[in-house]
Each structure stands twice: as structure tokens, then as C-alpha cells.
Design a protein around this motif. Structure first.
Motif: not given
Length: 92
Positions: A44-45, A63-65, A67-71, A81-86
Motif C-alpha cells: 500500500v505504501r 486508514k488506507r488499509m 478502506y481497502q479492507a472494507k471493499r 503491518l508493522s506497529l512499532i509504536h502506538i
């Protein structure tokens, strides 16, 4: 004749971890086994040419991901995805 249409949101499966930990390989294999749609953050990036990893950039990416998942029309969708820091929860 009466036709019934049932709309079901896909079940989201989140695969996350540190870079290089095997998320994409795992997510790809799982997607094949359960016939899921696979959304990969790096793809996606690349599509959007957006390599901003700041907090704002990461939120934009999620948000982009989503949006794509909803379709998708599959029962499952795998978000990889990498979630290094939330710093604050994001509703997936």
C-alpha cells in the motif's frame, strides 16, 4: 419471487510485529489457506509512494488499509503491518 441479500462485513485479522519478523510470509500463507484477502502495508505504501513513518504517516497508512479492507468480498481480510509504536488506540 423474494430474494434475500445479507451483507456481512469481513472479519479482520491483524498480523503485526517488528520488521523482518515474518509477518508477510505468515499472512500470505494464512490468506491462501482460508481464502482471505491480504492487505500488505508495504504494498500500500508503494502504491501511494508514501514512506512517511511519523505518527501522522502511520495513521494515514492504517486508514488506507482499512478502506481497502472494507471493499473486499471475502469473509476474511488479513492486515499485515508493522506497529512499532502506538501512542493511542486505533479502532480496527
Amino acid at each position: 419471487m423474494l430474494t434475500q441479500v445479507i451483507i456481512v462485513k469481513p472479519i479482520k485479522i491483524l498480523v503485526f510485529g517488528l520488521p523482518g519478523s515474518g509477518k508477510t510470509v505468515f499472512a500470505s500463507n494464512l490468506a491462501q489457506k482460508i481464502r482471505a484477502h491480504h492487505v500488505n502495508a508495504d504494498e500500500v505504501r508503494e502504491r501511494f509512494n508514501d514512506w512517511d513513518f511519523s505518527e501522522i504517516g502511520r495513521k494515514r497508512q492504517v486508514k488506507r488499509m482499512l478502506y481497502q479492507a472494507k471493499r473486499v468480498e471475502t469473509q476474511y481480510v488479513i492486515l499485515d503491518l508493522s506497529l512499532i509504536h502506538i501512542s493511542e488506540p486505533t479502532r480496527l
